[in-house]
Design a protein around this motif. Structure first.
Motif, PDB file in Angstrom:
ATOM      1  N   SER A  39       0.734  -1.601  -0.397  1.00 58.43           N
ATOM      2  CA  SER A  39      -0.003   0.190   0.176  1.00 58.43           C
ATOM      3  C   SER A  39       0.698   1.006   0.421  1.00 58.43           C
ATOM      4  O   SER A  39       0.512   2.071   0.398  1.00 58.43           O
ATOM      5  CB  SER A  39      -1.373   0.080   0.739  1.00 58.43           C
ATOM      6  N   MET A  40       1.967   1.173  -0.422  1.00 59.24           N
ATOM      7  CA  MET A  40       3.072   2.565  -1.000  1.00 59.24           C
ATOM      8  C   MET A  40       2.035   3.299  -1.635  1.00 59.24           C
ATOM      9  O   MET A  40       1.797   3.093  -2.877  1.00 59.24           O
ATOM     10  CB  MET A  40       4.383   1.809  -1.595  1.00 59.24           C
ATOM     11  N   THR A  41       2.785   4.855  -1.276  1.00 66.42           N
ATOM     12  CA  THR A  41       1.756   5.411  -2.628  1.00 66.42           C
ATOM     13  C   THR A  41       3.149   6.899  -3.124  1.00 66.42           C
ATOM     14  O   THR A  41       3.615   6.880  -1.748  1.00 66.42           O
ATOM     15  CB  THR A  41       0.974   6.441  -2.012  1.00 66.42           C
ATOM     16  N   ALA A  42       2.942   7.432  -3.538  1.00 69.07           N
ATOM     17  CA  ALA A  42       3.982   8.362  -3.952  1.00 69.07           C
ATOM     18  C   ALA A  42       4.038   9.645  -3.195  1.00 69.07           C
ATOM     19  O   ALA A  42       2.314  10.175  -2.673  1.00 69.07           O
ATOM     20  CB  ALA A  42       3.987   9.011  -5.045  1.00 69.07           C
ATOM     21  N   PRO A  43       3.759  10.593  -3.048  1.00 69.99           N
ATOM     22  CA  PRO A  43       4.192  11.642  -2.030  1.00 69.99           C
ATOM     23  C   PRO A  43       3.369  12.755  -2.303  1.00 69.99           C
ATOM     24  O   PRO A  43       3.194  13.255  -3.752  1.00 69.99           O
ATOM     25  CB  PRO A  43       5.250  12.054  -1.264  1.00 69.99           C
ATOM     26  N   THR A  44       2.613  13.508  -1.648  1.00 71.28           N
ATOM     27  CA  THR A  44       1.669  14.496  -2.362  1.00 71.28           C
ATOM     28  C   THR A  44       2.256  15.611  -2.772  1.00 71.28           C
ATOM     29  O   THR A  44       2.734  16.224  -1.656  1.00 71.28           O
ATOM     30  CB  THR A  44       0.574  14.285  -1.576  1.00 71.28           C
TER      31      THR A  44
END
Length: 275
Positions: free
Chosen positions: A229-234
């Motif tokens: 569940s890794m996402t790129a920083p906003t």
């Protein structure tokens, strides 16, 4: 004792034969037209066609010859030195005769660690006979590190190679057997490939229709990111913190000068005392 006499010798490359020059000129017209609107003769725009034109003359000669350089220079209104500067900057432009198959072994960091150096050494010890259609070279990163070690033939990928598989590849090329890369259609010769790179149609069966998608090694990182569940920083919106208050004199000054060009160097230097 008499003074020495210095004689400057200048030579120009022999032009292409008339029929070859006519054929190449028609091809060059098609290439240059992609970069200049109809009726536009802006030489700066036409210069954008230099890279594909170099591929065109390389398709004719098998490498960048003095004749090819002069052809490109004359067609685009450049000097031979300007064309040579470009041709020697990019490694895809060959400076010496090249066989039907340019075999490049990646020896950059990852491919070398995975066995690229051993592959190059094995192929150097596996030469062909007279009129060998293979030209062997080492090349820098092929942007296919996920399939290291990689060998390229006429810019087509052969993934996960070993010394044994690479020797077999050379044997197949030398014997005239059909060779299909890891991704893409069956190989064309080096000159045929160069014509495609000049911007002309790729007529290999299935070359365009095949499409393709990323393989498992390429997608491994994406799968791990999704599993965790890794996402790129906003990205943060620009902040007005520290900006002068609206309506202030400083804000008005900033608004009236923001689109003005920077002052010339002399304008920012204070005058010397007494002047």
């Amino acid at each position: 004792m008499s003074e020495p006499v210095y004689v400057q010798l200048t030579t120009r490359a022999a032009p292409y034969p008339p029929d070859t020059a006519t054929r190449l000129s028609l091809d060059a017209d098609r290439i240059v037209a992609r970069y200049t609107p109809p009726g536009d003769v802006d030489p700066e725009m036409a210069r954008s066609a230099l890279l594909p034109l170099l591929h065109l003359v390389q398709a004719e000669d098998g490498y960048i010859t003095p004749t090819g350089i002069e052809f490109c220079a004359h067609r685009l209104g450049l000097t031979g030195a300007e064309v040579t500067a470009v041709a020697t900057f990019y490694s895809m432009y060959r400076r010496e005769p090249t066989g039907d198959y340019l075999v490049g072994v990646c020896t950059n960091t990852l491919c070398a660690v995975m066995g690229g150096d051993a592959i190059l050494e094995a192929l150097e010890d596996h030469p062909g006979g007279v009129d060998d259609p293979v030209t062997l070279t080492h090349i820098e990163c092929n942007a296919a590190c996920d399939y290291a070690p990689v060998v390229m033939v006429n810019w087509e990928f052969f993934d996960n190679q070993t010394p044994e598989s690479a020797r077999t590849l050379l044997d197949d090329l030398r014997s005239g057997r059909e060779v299909v890369p890891s991704r893409g259609a069956s190989l064309f010769t080096f000159r045929e490939t160069e014509r495609i790179l000049a911007g002309f149609p790729d007529e290999r069966p299935g070359a365009v229709e095949a499409g393709g998608s990323a393989g498992d090694p390429t997608l491994a990182g994406l799968r791990v990111a999704r599993a965790l569940s890794m996402t790129a920083p906003t990205a943060h919106e620009p902040s007005d913190e520290g900006a002068p208050p609206l309506g202030s004199a400083d804000a008005a000054a900033a608004e009236t000068t923001k689109n003005k060009p920077a002052p010339a160097p002399g304008e920012s230097v204070p005058p010397e005392k007494g002047n």
